[in-house]
Structures are given as C-alpha cells and as structure tokens.
Design a protein around this motif. Structure first.
Motif, PDB file in Angstrom:
ATOM      1  N   GLY A  40       1.182   6.595  -6.807  1.00 43.51           N
ATOM      2  CA  GLY A  40      -0.131   7.270  -7.282  1.00 43.51           C
ATOM      3  C   GLY A  40      -0.746   6.360  -7.891  1.00 43.51           C
ATOM      4  N   THR A  41      -0.825   5.013  -7.646  1.00 41.13           N
ATOM      5  CA  THR A  41      -1.557   3.908  -8.124  1.00 41.13           C
ATOM      6  C   THR A  41      -2.783   3.773  -7.128  1.00 41.13           C
ATOM      7  N   LEU A  42      -2.554   4.212  -6.274  1.00 39.93           N
ATOM      8  CA  LEU A  42      -3.771   4.086  -5.017  1.00 39.93           C
ATOM      9  C   LEU A  42      -3.885   5.262  -4.366  1.00 39.93           C
ATOM     10  N   ILE A  43      -5.342   5.685  -4.252  1.00 37.82           N
ATOM     11  CA  ILE A  43      -5.715   7.017  -3.884  1.00 37.82           C
ATOM     12  C   ILE A  43      -6.504   6.571  -2.470  1.00 37.82           C
ATOM     13  N   VAL A  94       1.031  -1.350  -0.013  1.00 39.97           N
ATOM     14  CA  VAL A  94       0.007  -0.108  -0.160  1.00 39.97           C
ATOM     15  C   VAL A  94       0.906   1.212  -0.072  1.00 39.97           C
ATOM     16  N   ARG A  95       1.815   1.123   0.742  1.00 48.83           N
ATOM     17  CA  ARG A  95       2.931   2.377   0.802  1.00 48.83           C
ATOM     18  C   ARG A  95       3.441   2.650  -0.395  1.00 48.83           C
ATOM     19  N   GLU A  96       3.927   1.818  -1.259  1.00 45.38           N
ATOM     20  CA  GLU A  96       4.485   1.856  -2.535  1.00 45.38           C
ATOM     21  C   GLU A  96       3.377   2.411  -3.372  1.00 45.38           C
TER      22      GLU A  96
END
Length: 141
Positions: free
Chosen positions: A136-139, A129-131
C-alpha cells in the motif's frame, strides 16, 4: 510504466500453492531459458521493454512473468547449449517451447500470454513496484 505487467502475486506467494510441482517449476524457471521462446517474445514485443517501452539491445532483455500462477501443461524438456569458458560443452535443460508451439498452440498461448520481455534493469524495478503495491505504499494512477 505499464502496471499491467506487474504480477498480482509474487513467486513466493505462488510457490506456497504449487510447492515442488514439476509443471509449475518448468513454467517459472525452464521457460525463461528457452532460446526459441526468447526470440518469439522479443519479436512479439518488437524489441521493446514492456515496462518502459524503450528499445533494448539484442541480448539486453529478460523474460518477465506477468503471472506466476500457471503450469507448463506440455511438460517436455530439451537440452540446449549453454557453454561457459570453463565448460564449452555445457548444456541446460529447458522447456520444449518450440515443440509445444508446433504441436499444441493452445498450450503455448496459455504460457506466452503470461510472459513478456523487459530490460534487465527494469525487472528489479517491477519487483519493487509489486512490493509497494502490495503493502500500500504505492497507488497506481
């Protein structure tokens, strides 16, 4: 999922700041193996994973850094038993968190405010999740 426990900077990014500084290495690697600190955090978190909020078995958790950008300012190390089948007398050097808690509660709180407990399986999810947050692939919502 508790996004508040995802470190803003990963260990490699913070390592660039501290390099081989012993006080940082103690916080990052020697606190997580301290039995007093593990028990303190387990009780503080009420046997619940800070990521998924589910309970975990007595030894089914790890200490998780919510912030790597910190140093152990107490700086004392102790040896604790860490036996293996082949080496029953083996010990490990860990941060002296219990003495810090007794003698310098202010320093102890600075450290424990950057640590929590998570399931062993949730630890890897947090790293992923941090990566994804970083690239920017997870908001988070």
């Amino acid at each position: 999922m508790n996004y508040k426990i995802v470190p803003l900077l990963g260990i490699e990014e913070v390592r660039a700041k501290y390099g081989s500084k012993l006080s940082w290495k103690i916080f990052v690697s020697k606190t997580t193996k301290n039995p007093f600190l593990k028990e303190y955090l387990r009780l503080r978190e009420d046997n619940r994973c800070s990521w998924c909020n589910k309970s975990y078995p007595l030894h089914g958790f790890q200490i998780h850094h919510t912030d790597y950008d910190h140093e152990c300012n107490y700086g004392k190390l102790i040896k604790v038993p860490n036996p293996t089948e082949k080496r029953p007398d083996r010990t490990s050097e860990v941060a002296d968190c219990e003495s810090c808690h007794t003698n310098r509660i202010d320093l102890f709180k600075e450290c424990v405010n950057r640590l929590t407990t998570v399931h062993i399986s949730c630890k890897r999810t947090i790293e992923i999740v941090r990566e994804k947050l970083k690239d920017g692939t997870l908001i988070k919502r």
